[in-house]
Design a protein around this motif. Structure first.
Motif, PDB file in Angstrom:
ATOM      1  N   GLN A 241      -2.442   5.854   1.227  1.00 45.15           N
ATOM      2  CA  GLN A 241      -3.411   4.888   1.766  1.00 45.15           C
ATOM      3  C   GLN A 241      -3.220   4.697   3.267  1.00 45.15           C
ATOM      4  OE1 GLN A 241      -2.416   1.805  -1.140  1.00 45.15           O
ATOM      5  NE2 GLN A 241      -4.444   2.021  -2.064  1.00 45.15           N
TER       6      GLN A 241
ATOM      7  N   ILE B  26       0.855  -1.187   0.000  1.00 45.14           N
ATOM      8  CA  ILE B  26       0.000   0.000   0.000  1.00 45.14           C
ATOM      9  C   ILE B  26       0.892   1.238   0.000  1.00 45.14           C
ATOM     10  CG2 ILE B  26      -2.020  -1.082   1.066  1.00 45.14           C
ATOM     11  CD1 ILE B  26      -1.111   0.092   3.763  1.00 45.14           C
TER      12      ILE B  26
ATOM     13  N   SER C 113      -9.985   3.629   0.025  1.00 41.70           N
ATOM     14  CA  SER C 113      -8.681   4.049  -0.484  1.00 41.70           C
ATOM     15  C   SER C 113      -7.987   2.951  -1.288  1.00 41.70           C
ATOM     16  CB  SER C 113      -7.766   4.489   0.666  1.00 41.70           C
ATOM     17  OG  SER C 113      -7.243   3.368   1.363  1.00 41.70           O
TER      18      SER C 113
ATOM     19  N   ALA D 280      -5.354   2.470   5.790  1.00 38.19           N
ATOM     20  CA  ALA D 280      -5.411   1.195   5.083  1.00 38.19           C
ATOM     21  C   ALA D 280      -4.431   0.167   5.645  1.00 38.19           C
ATOM     22  CB  ALA D 280      -5.151   1.414   3.594  1.00 38.19           C
TER      23      ALA D 280
END
Length: 313
Positions: free
Chosen positions: A240, A236, A269, A245
């Motif tokens: 993010q 990620i 996201s 996330a």
């Protein structure tokens, strides 16, 4: 040891707000202008209740404990930082950076769990004396446990002391994986306060923002460790991470179905490719936690303390 549990502890807030004591090194916290403390808490309670209902609907065993008005504990909604529960029956208490967060520790929670049939050993591992010397290790916020492979991952920060982390690993027979993770704050690279903001470990995969690990050797070491255990690594971005996330937790629901729990902002996201990668392993469950994320600087994973304790037959 199993990686994923069906049981969690959650604390329902009564006076949730932005904690000024944690904001000094939690750069995810924000002031919500124009909202009274009562409104902030009411919104947090609504988000909390909706979240708990979603978890229960898929068969996750949630023990909800009400916070108390006194002492003043604005971050009580994040219990995973001060306590962890292990398959051996062990309970661990952790040293906390913010003085008002130390007040979150409650012995009555152990009684509540025992009343539900969980078995707790007579001896509690207590690292909290380190607070007196200014050293901290904030539970499964600071350390991520790969239980099945006997490894513990830790991004060092003011809330994650290296010597304390190694002591934990020696006490519980984990191999330490140590690194530093950073985020950009006003153009400067600053240490991320908790490992579980930029990284999540599932049974068969890992979600990680490798870009947060600035040192290339450390980054390679962490990724090699994850891939060496045959986990699919799902990368990620820092953007993010800013949407939480990385702050996810895998849990088991009905029929041992595995769920990856995250906030709505984290879910939104993710790219279609990342979602497809995750759905090869788990079912995604998300819930709106906008107020909690903004004021608390933490998200879904921080709200859940996993319970791995054995249960009476």
């Amino acid at each position: 040891m199993k990686q994923t549990t069906n049981s969690i502890l959650m604390i329902r807030p009564v006076a949730f707000r932005m904690n000024e004591q944690t904001a000094v090194n939690n750069y995810y916290q924000k002031v919500l202008d124009g909202l009274s403390p009562e409104t902030v808490n009411a919104r947090a309670q609504e988000e909390f209740d909706t979240f708990v209902n979603k978890l229960k609907m898929v068969g996750i065993d949630v023990t909800v404990v009400q916070d108390t008005v006194t002492p003043d504990t604005p971050d009580s909604i994040f219990p995973n930082n001060w306590i962890s529960f292990h398959e051996s029956g062990d309970v661990v208490l952790y040293p906390m950076f913010a003085e008002n967060r130390r007040e979150e520790r409650r012995e009555d929670i152990l009684e509540i769990l025992e009343d539900k049939g969980f078995l707790i050993s007579d001896f509690i591992t207590d690292y909290t004396a380190a607070e007196e010397d200014g050293f901290y290790l904030e539970g499964t916020g600071s350390l991520l446990l790969d239980r099945e492979n006997g490894k513990a991952y830790c991004a060092l920060s003011p809330r994650a002391d290296e010597e304390l982390f190694i002591e934990f690993c020696e006490d519980f027979e984990f191999t330490p994986v140590i690194f530093e993770a950073f985020q950009t704050v006003n153009g400067e690279r600053k240490l991320i306060y908790h490992t579980n903001v930029m990284m999540c470990l599932g049974a068969t995969y890992a979600v990680i923002c490798a870009d947060c690990i600035d040192d290339k050797k450390e980054r390679k070491m962490v990724l090699d460790s994850l891939r060496g255990d045959e986990k699919e690594v799902i990368l990620i971005t820092e953007a993010q991470v800013n949407n939480f996330a990385g702050n996810m937790l895998e849990l088991k629901g009905t029929d041992d179905r595995r769920y990856l729990i995250m906030s709505k902002s984290a879910h939104q996201s993710l790219t279609k490719k990342q979602i497809a990668q995750l759905e090869e392993h788990v079912t995604i469950l998300s819930s709106s936690l906008d107020t909690i994320e903004a004021c608390g600087g933490g998200s879904a994973r921080c709200m859940m303390a996993e319970i791995f304790l054995p249960k009476e037959d």
